[in-house]
Design an enzyme around this catalytic site. Sequence first.
Site, PDB file in Angstrom:
ATOM      1  N   TYR A 161       0.840  -1.210   0.000  1.00  0.00           N
ATOM      2  CA  TYR A 161       0.000   0.000   0.000  1.00  0.00           C
ATOM      3  C   TYR A 161       0.872   1.255   0.000  1.00  0.00           C
ATOM      4  CZ  TYR A 161      -3.552   3.202   2.045  1.00  0.00           C
ATOM      5  OH  TYR A 161      -4.419   4.235   2.313  1.00  0.00           O
TER       6      TYR A 161
HETATM    7  N1  LIG Z   1     -10.004   5.887   5.757  1.00  0.00           N
HETATM    8  C1  LIG Z   1      -8.804   6.335   6.145  1.00  0.00           C
HETATM    9  O1  LIG Z   1      -8.580   6.642   7.333  1.00  0.00           O
HETATM   10  C2  LIG Z   1      -7.693   6.487   5.136  1.00  0.00           C
HETATM   11  C3  LIG Z   1      -6.397   6.762   5.599  1.00  0.00           C
HETATM   12  C4  LIG Z   1      -5.399   6.992   4.664  1.00  0.00           C
HETATM   13  C5  LIG Z   1      -5.698   6.963   3.310  1.00  0.00           C
HETATM   14  N2  LIG Z   1      -6.952   6.659   2.889  1.00  0.00           N
HETATM   15  C6  LIG Z   1      -7.230   6.658   1.447  1.00  0.00           C
HETATM   16  O2  LIG Z   1      -8.439   7.376   1.192  1.00  0.00           O
HETATM   17  C7  LIG Z   1      -9.113   6.779   0.076  1.00  0.00           C
HETATM   18  C8  LIG Z   1     -10.510   6.342   0.466  1.00  0.00           C
HETATM   19  O3  LIG Z   1     -10.446   5.510   1.584  1.00  0.00           O
HETATM   20  P1  LIG Z   1     -11.715   4.779   2.228  1.00  0.00           P
HETATM   21  O4  LIG Z   1     -11.330   4.459   3.612  1.00  0.00           O
HETATM   22  O5  LIG Z   1     -12.937   5.585   1.966  1.00  0.00           O
HETATM   23  O6  LIG Z   1     -11.751   3.441   1.363  1.00  0.00           O
HETATM   24  P2  LIG Z   1     -12.942   2.379   1.275  1.00  0.00           P
HETATM   25  O7  LIG Z   1     -12.266   1.081   1.049  1.00  0.00           O
HETATM   26  O8  LIG Z   1     -13.878   2.515   2.444  1.00  0.00           O
HETATM   27  O9  LIG Z   1     -13.744   2.860  -0.008  1.00  0.00           O
HETATM   28  C9  LIG Z   1     -13.179   2.808  -1.254  1.00  0.00           C
HETATM   29  C10 LIG Z   1     -14.256   2.879  -2.332  1.00  0.00           C
HETATM   30  O10 LIG Z   1     -13.599   2.465  -3.528  1.00  0.00           O
HETATM   31  C11 LIG Z   1     -14.360   1.425  -4.134  1.00  0.00           C
HETATM   32  N3  LIG Z   1     -13.450   0.539  -4.845  1.00  0.00           N
HETATM   33  C12 LIG Z   1     -12.547  -0.322  -4.311  1.00  0.00           C
HETATM   34  N4  LIG Z   1     -11.898  -0.968  -5.300  1.00  0.00           N
HETATM   35  C13 LIG Z   1     -12.407  -0.494  -6.469  1.00  0.00           C
HETATM   36  C14 LIG Z   1     -12.150  -0.789  -7.827  1.00  0.00           C
HETATM   37  N5  LIG Z   1     -11.225  -1.699  -8.189  1.00  0.00           N
HETATM   38  N6  LIG Z   1     -12.842  -0.124  -8.778  1.00  0.00           N
HETATM   39  C15 LIG Z   1     -13.794   0.777  -8.424  1.00  0.00           C
HETATM   40  N7  LIG Z   1     -14.080   1.100  -7.143  1.00  0.00           N
HETATM   41  C16 LIG Z   1     -13.398   0.461  -6.175  1.00  0.00           C
HETATM   42  C17 LIG Z   1     -15.082   0.717  -3.003  1.00  0.00           C
HETATM   43  O11 LIG Z   1     -16.223   0.022  -3.475  1.00  0.00           O
HETATM   44  C18 LIG Z   1     -15.428   1.896  -2.094  1.00  0.00           C
HETATM   45  O12 LIG Z   1     -16.641   2.517  -2.502  1.00  0.00           O
HETATM   46  C19 LIG Z   1      -8.210   5.615  -0.366  1.00  0.00           C
HETATM   47  O13 LIG Z   1      -7.328   6.072  -1.366  1.00  0.00           O
HETATM   48  C20 LIG Z   1      -7.456   5.270   0.891  1.00  0.00           C
HETATM   49  O14 LIG Z   1      -6.248   4.607   0.611  1.00  0.00           O
HETATM   50  C21 LIG Z   1      -7.962   6.422   3.774  1.00  0.00           C
END
Ligand SMILES: NC(=O)c1ccc[n+]([C@@H]2O[C@H](COP(=O)([O-])OP(=O)(O)OC[C@H]3O[C@@H](n4cnc5c(N)ncnc54)[C@H](O)[C@@H]3O)[C@@H](O)[C@H]2O)c1
Length: 247
Positions: free
Chosen positions: A150
């Site tokens: 990641y």
């Molecule tokens: N939540 C956190 O605290 C956190 C921390 C650091 C970084 N991030 C980053 O923020 C972003 C969003 O995070 P999140 O926690 O909302 O993620 P999540 O996993 O809850 O949601 C991701 C969304 O992307 C969709 N998705 C996943 N794979 C897919 C694919 N191959 N094609 C199309 N859609 C797809 C899922 O269905 C979902 O709706 C990501 O880039 C994550 O790495 C999140």
Amino acid sequence: MKLENETFIVTGGASGIGLGITRRLISEGGRVVAVDIDAAAGERLTEELGDKAHFVHGDVTDAQIATTSVAEALNVFGGLNGLVNNAHASRQKPFLELEQSDWELSFSTGFQATLNFMRAAHDELAKTKGSVVNFGSGAAMSGQVGQAAYAAAKEAIRGISRVTANEWAPEGIRVNVVSPLALTPGVEAWSKSQPAQYEETVAKTPLGRFGDPETDVAPIVAFLLSSDAQYMTGQTLMADGGTQKLY
Ligand SMILES: NC(=O)c1ccc[n+]([C@@H]2O[C@H](COP(=O)([O-])OP(=O)(O)OC[C@H]3O[C@@H](n4cnc5c(N)ncnc54)[C@H](O)[C@@H]3O)[C@@H](O)[C@H]2O)c1
């Protein structure tokens, strides 16, 4: 409203942080093409947000989905002003246990998809002097254990964001990165299975809590997409309650 009649693509825009961003951009007057692999979440999204949200069901690892999403933005809403590369899937394992398929999952959904959508959107963003917001992670910057695949993809995303910020600046396209910390359904499930790690993260967060996707993270994305950020490009903004400091 800041984003009146502007059109944005949000990958992973049907749940988690992406849903918060979709809601916020629409509440600021914008229209969103939300791309997501989760069809049921997409259905709920269009029921909730009506004709300001257009759902594209697809896998962001498929380059054709990027082209289709840009075409849908033009067909349904008449243009494209911004792109948010939010979707990213990955598996956490110690470095030596990561298999080829784990590296591929993180790089295809995170890095390659970001690259595909940026390539597909470039010409339209050049016409509107639009903006790109990509997603980084504090776990990548701090080298959190179990996050090698990641972290590598996230830092690759930050690398191309800085380069394209320089290459595309003459065309008026800005490229920035947001690094969030937010309580999404995925994080909530993790907090229940790993309560000690969850509490440790909260304890290390100066503002003392995980952020809310819609009210803590999405406003920063909306700011970067708006003309208020017209003099800002190539930057990483931490929407993480003060957990990491970039100097
Ligand atoms: N939540 C956190 O605290 C956190 C921390 C650091 C970084 N991030 C980053 O923020 C972003 C969003 O995070 P999140 O926690 O909302 O993620 P999540 O996993 O809850 O949601 C991701 C969304 O992307 C969709 N998705 C996943 N794979 C897919 C694919 N191959 N094609 C199309 N859609 C797809 C899922 O269905 C979902 O709706 C990501 O880039 C994550 O790495 C999140």
